[in-house]
Design an enzyme around this catalytic site. Structure first.
Site: not given
Length: 219
Positions: A44, A135, A139, A163, A204
Site C-alpha cells: 500500500d 479506494c 476503505y 479509516y 481493491e
C-alpha cells in the site's frame, strides 16, 4: 439517485466480497497473520505514491480553481500524512523507510497502479473521479464493517480508527460529491465512469487477496 449511489449499487457484489474476505474479518478480530499485514503495509505504501499522482494529474485536468485546489491538496495530504501513517505501521514491524521504498510491487499492485495511471493520463476527469472513488469509499465502508466486528482493542485497532476517522470521512464525502458533480456534468460518460469504477473496485478486492496470500512473482 446520485450517480455515486448508482455506482455503489453496481459494485455491491464487490463490496460484499471485500467485507467477507479473510484479511478483513481476521484484521477485525485481531487474528490476522502479521506477515499479511506487513505485506499490505509494504504494497500500500507503493500504491499510495501512484494514488497521489492520480490526484495530482486529476488536478491538472480540473476546469475550476476550487476543484483543482482540492485535488492537488489531496495529493499533498496523501504524501504528507498517509505515507507517514504507513511508515509508522512499518516501524512497528521493524520495516525501515528504505525497505518500504525498495519494496517490489506485487502483480496485483502493478495492475492496480498501472490502471489508475493509464486512466489519469488517457481518461477524462469524470473517469478519473470514478476510478479513484472505490479506494476512498471502499476503505471507509470496510473499516466500518471491521469496527462492527471488532471486540475490544488489539494491534490492528489503529488501522480501523484511521479509516473511520472524521478526517477520512470528510475526504470520502468530498470524493463522493466529486463523482456526483462529474456524473451530472458529463451524462454521456456514465458508461465509462461505471467501467472505471468497477475495475478499481475489483482491484481493491484483489489487493486484500494479494496481501493475505503474500503474493509475489514466484521468481
Amino acid at each position: 439517485m446520485a450517480f455515486s449511489d448508482h455506482l455503489l449499487d453496481a459494485g455491491e457484489h464487490v463490496w460484499e466480497a471485500q467485507k467477507k474476505h479473510p484479511f478483513v474479518t481476521e484484521l477485525a478480530a485481531g487474528t490476522l497473520d502479521s506477515a499479511a499485514f506487513e505485506t499490505w503495509v509494504r504494497q500500500d505504501y507503493r500504491y499510495l505514491l501512484d494514488y497521489a499522482r492520480l490526484f495530482a494529474i486529476a488536478g491538472t485536468k480540473a476546469r475550476d480553481e476550487e476543484t483543482m485546489t482540492h485535488l492537488l491538496g489531496i495529493a499533498h495530504q496523501v504524501l504528507d500524512e498517509e505515507m507517514d501513517l504507513h511508515r509508522e505501521f512499518a516501524a512497528d514491524y521493524g520495516i525501515s523507510e528504505a525497505e518500504l521504498e525498495t519494496t517490489e510491487k506485487a502483480p496485483t499492485c502493478v495492475a492496480y497502479t498501472n490502471f489508475l495511471l493509464r486512466t489519469a493520463y488517457e481518461g477524462s476527469i469524470a473517469e478519473i473521479a470514478a476510478a479513484l472513488y472505490p479506494c476512498m469509499q471502499g476503505y471507509l465502508d470496510v473499516a466500518e464493517h471491521m469496527d462492527s466486528l471488532a471486540e475490544g482493542e488489539h494491534q490492528y485497532t489503529p488501522f480501523i480508527e484511521t479509516y473511520t476517522s472524521d478526517e477520512f470521512r470528510e475526504a470520502t464525502a468530498w470524493c463522493r460529491e466529486f463523482v456526483d458533480r462529474c456524473g451530472d456534468r458529463y451524462p454521456g460518460e456514465h458508461d465509462a465512469m461505471e467501467a472505471a469504477f468497477l475495475t478499481s473496485a475489483k482491484l481493491e478486492y484483489r489487493f486484500w487477496e494479494m496481501a493475505y496470500t503474500l503474493e509475489g512473482w514466484g521468481l
